[in-house]
Design a protein around this motif. Structure first.
Motif, PDB file in Angstrom:
ATOM      1  N   VAL A  46      19.558   3.616  10.797  1.00 46.20           N
ATOM      2  CA  VAL A  46      18.363   4.437  11.014  1.00 46.20           C
ATOM      3  C   VAL A  46      17.206   3.921  10.152  1.00 46.20           C
ATOM      4  O   VAL A  46      16.064   3.835  10.611  1.00 46.20           O
ATOM      5  N   GLN A  47      17.502   3.564   8.895  1.00 49.63           N
ATOM      6  CA  GLN A  47      16.445   3.032   8.026  1.00 49.63           C
ATOM      7  C   GLN A  47      15.872   1.742   8.596  1.00 49.63           C
ATOM      8  O   GLN A  47      14.645   1.539   8.586  1.00 49.63           O
ATOM      9  N   ASN A  48      16.732   0.856   9.076  1.00 50.00           N
ATOM     10  CA  ASN A  48      16.258  -0.398   9.665  1.00 50.00           C
ATOM     11  C   ASN A  48      15.378  -0.139  10.887  1.00 50.00           C
ATOM     12  O   ASN A  48      14.342  -0.771  11.073  1.00 50.00           O
ATOM     13  N   GLU A  49      15.814   0.794  11.727  1.00 47.16           N
ATOM     14  CA  GLU A  49      15.016   1.122  12.910  1.00 47.16           C
ATOM     15  C   GLU A  49      13.660   1.692  12.533  1.00 47.16           C
ATOM     16  O   GLU A  49      12.630   1.329  13.124  1.00 47.16           O
ATOM     17  N   LEU A  50      13.631   2.578  11.539  1.00 49.81           N
ATOM     18  CA  LEU A  50      12.362   3.157  11.112  1.00 49.81           C
ATOM     19  C   LEU A  50      11.438   2.087  10.537  1.00 49.81           C
ATOM     20  O   LEU A  50      10.221   2.093  10.807  1.00 49.81           O
ATOM     21  N   ALA A  51      11.975   1.162   9.761  1.00 44.77           N
ATOM     22  CA  ALA A  51      11.153   0.086   9.196  1.00 44.77           C
ATOM     23  C   ALA A  51      10.566  -0.779  10.308  1.00 44.77           C
ATOM     24  O   ALA A  51       9.377  -1.138  10.270  1.00 44.77           O
ATOM     25  N   GLN A  52      11.388  -1.088  11.319  1.00 43.42           N
ATOM     26  CA  GLN A  52      10.877  -1.889  12.436  1.00 43.42           C
ATOM     27  C   GLN A  52       9.805  -1.134  13.216  1.00 43.42           C
ATOM     28  O   GLN A  52       8.813  -1.712  13.643  1.00 43.42           O
ATOM     29  N   GLU A  53      10.016   0.160  13.412  1.00 43.68           N
ATOM     30  CA  GLU A  53       9.022   0.953  14.138  1.00 43.68           C
ATOM     31  C   GLU A  53       7.704   1.015  13.371  1.00 43.68           C
ATOM     32  O   GLU A  53       6.624   0.941  13.969  1.00 43.68           O
ATOM     33  N   LEU A  54       7.767   1.151  12.038  1.00 44.71           N
ATOM     34  CA  LEU A  54       6.541   1.182  11.236  1.00 44.71           C
ATOM     35  C   LEU A  54       5.786  -0.150  11.330  1.00 44.71           C
ATOM     36  O   LEU A  54       4.566  -0.167  11.474  1.00 44.71           O
ATOM     37  N   LYS A  55       6.523  -1.250  11.258  1.00 51.90           N
ATOM     38  CA  LYS A  55       5.885  -2.560  11.390  1.00 51.90           C
ATOM     39  C   LYS A  55       5.235  -2.697  12.764  1.00 51.90           C
ATOM     40  O   LYS A  55       4.120  -3.199  12.891  1.00 51.90           O
ATOM     41  N   LEU A  56       5.937  -2.263  13.777  1.00 55.42           N
ATOM     42  CA  LEU A  56       5.415  -2.345  15.140  1.00 55.42           C
ATOM     43  C   LEU A  56       4.158  -1.498  15.303  1.00 55.42           C
ATOM     44  O   LEU A  56       3.176  -1.928  15.917  1.00 55.42           O
ATOM     45  N   SER A  88       4.077 -11.144  20.086  1.00 54.96           N
ATOM     46  CA  SER A  88       5.083 -10.792  19.067  1.00 54.96           C
ATOM     47  C   SER A  88       5.343  -9.288  19.070  1.00 54.96           C
ATOM     48  O   SER A  88       6.484  -8.840  18.852  1.00 54.96           O
ATOM     49  N   ALA A  89       4.326  -8.489  19.352  1.00 53.41           N
ATOM     50  CA  ALA A  89       4.528  -7.035  19.435  1.00 53.41           C
ATOM     51  C   ALA A  89       5.431  -6.686  20.603  1.00 53.41           C
ATOM     52  O   ALA A  89       6.323  -5.833  20.491  1.00 53.41           O
ATOM     53  N   GLN A  90       5.225  -7.353  21.727  1.00 53.41           N
ATOM     54  CA  GLN A  90       6.084  -7.100  22.886  1.00 53.41           C
ATOM     55  C   GLN A  90       7.524  -7.544  22.608  1.00 53.41           C
ATOM     56  O   GLN A  90       8.481  -6.863  22.990  1.00 53.41           O
TER      57      GLN A  90
END
Length: 193
Positions: A46-56, A88-90
Motif C-alpha cells: 500500500v505504501q509503494n502504491e501511494l508513493a507511485q500515485e503521489l509521483k504520478l 512517462s506519465a502514461q
C-alpha cells in the motif's frame, strides 16, 4: 512497534500458555506470525502504491501547468520534453494498474494460503485431542455395518468360521471328560495336543 516491553511479552506468553496449553501454543504462535507477515507485506504494498500515485499526480500537475503556459510557442526542445513527460506519465499509469492487479492477486492468494493453514492446524488439533476410543469407533461402526449387510446364512457361516479358529487353541471338552478315562490319560491327551 506497539511499545511492548519484555515484562508484557512474558505476561502474554504465560497467559497464552495457560489458555492454549503447551500443545496448541506453538501452532497459535506460527499462525499469528503468518498473519503479521501478511499484514506487513500488505502495508508495504500500500505504501509503494501511494508513493507511485503521489509521483504520478505531481507529474500530471506539472504537465497541466506547462500546457497552461502555452508551450507551443516555446522551443522544440521544450515541447519534446513535455511529450516525453506525457509518455512517462502514461507508462506509470499502466504500470500502476498492472501492479495493483498483481498485488490484489497476491493478497488473495496469501489470504487463501493462511486460511488453508489455519484449517489444517485446526484439523491437527482436533485429531490430537480425540481420545483413542473415539479414533477406533469408526472401525467398529464399519464392522457392525458390514455385518448388518450380511444375510442370516452368511452370518451363521461367519460364526462357524470364527468357532473353527478357536478350536485350534482349545480342545473339545468331551475328549477330556470321557467316562472311564483316568486322570493320567487326560493329562497325556492334553500334553499331546
Amino acid at each position: 512497534m506497539f511499545d511492548i516491553g519484555f515484562s508484557e511479552l512474558v505476561l502474554i506468553f504465560v497467559v497464552g500458555l495457560v489458555v492454549l496449553g503447551p500443545q496448541r501454543l506453538p501452532i497459535a504462535i506460527r499462525t499469528v506470525m503468518g498473519w503479521v507477515r501478511t499484514i506487513r507485506g500488505l502495508a508495504a504494498n500500500v505504501q509503494n502504491e501511494l508513493a507511485q500515485e503521489l509521483k504520478l499526480q505531481e507529474l500530471q500537475e506539472s504537465i497541466k501547468k506547462a500546457e497552461a503556459l502555452n508551450l507551443s510557442s516555446l522551443s522544440p526542445e521544450l515541447s519534446k520534453t513535455v511529450e516525453d513527460l506525457k509518455q512517462s506519465a502514461q507508462q506509470m499509469q499502466a504500470n500502476l494498474a498492472s501492479t495493483q492487479g498483481e498485488v490484489t492477486k497476491l493478497t488473495d492468494e496469501q489470504v487463501a494460503e493462511i486460511q488453508a493453514k489455519i484449517e489444517q492446524e485446526e484439523q491437527q488439533i482436533v485429531a490430537t485431542d480425540l481420545p483413542k476410543s473415539e479414533e477406533n469407533q469408526p472401525l467398529v461402526d464399519d464392522v457392525v455395518s458390514d455385518k448388518a449387510k450380511l444375510s442370516p446364512a452368511e452370518i451363521a457361516e461367519q460364526a462357524e468360521l470364527d468357532e473353527s479358529q478357536f478350536s485350534a487353541y482349545y480342545p473339545p471338552d468331551d475328549e477330556l471328560a470321557s467316562p472311564g478315562a483316568s486322570v493320567s490319560q487326560q493329562q497325556d491327551k492334553q500334553n499331546v495336543s
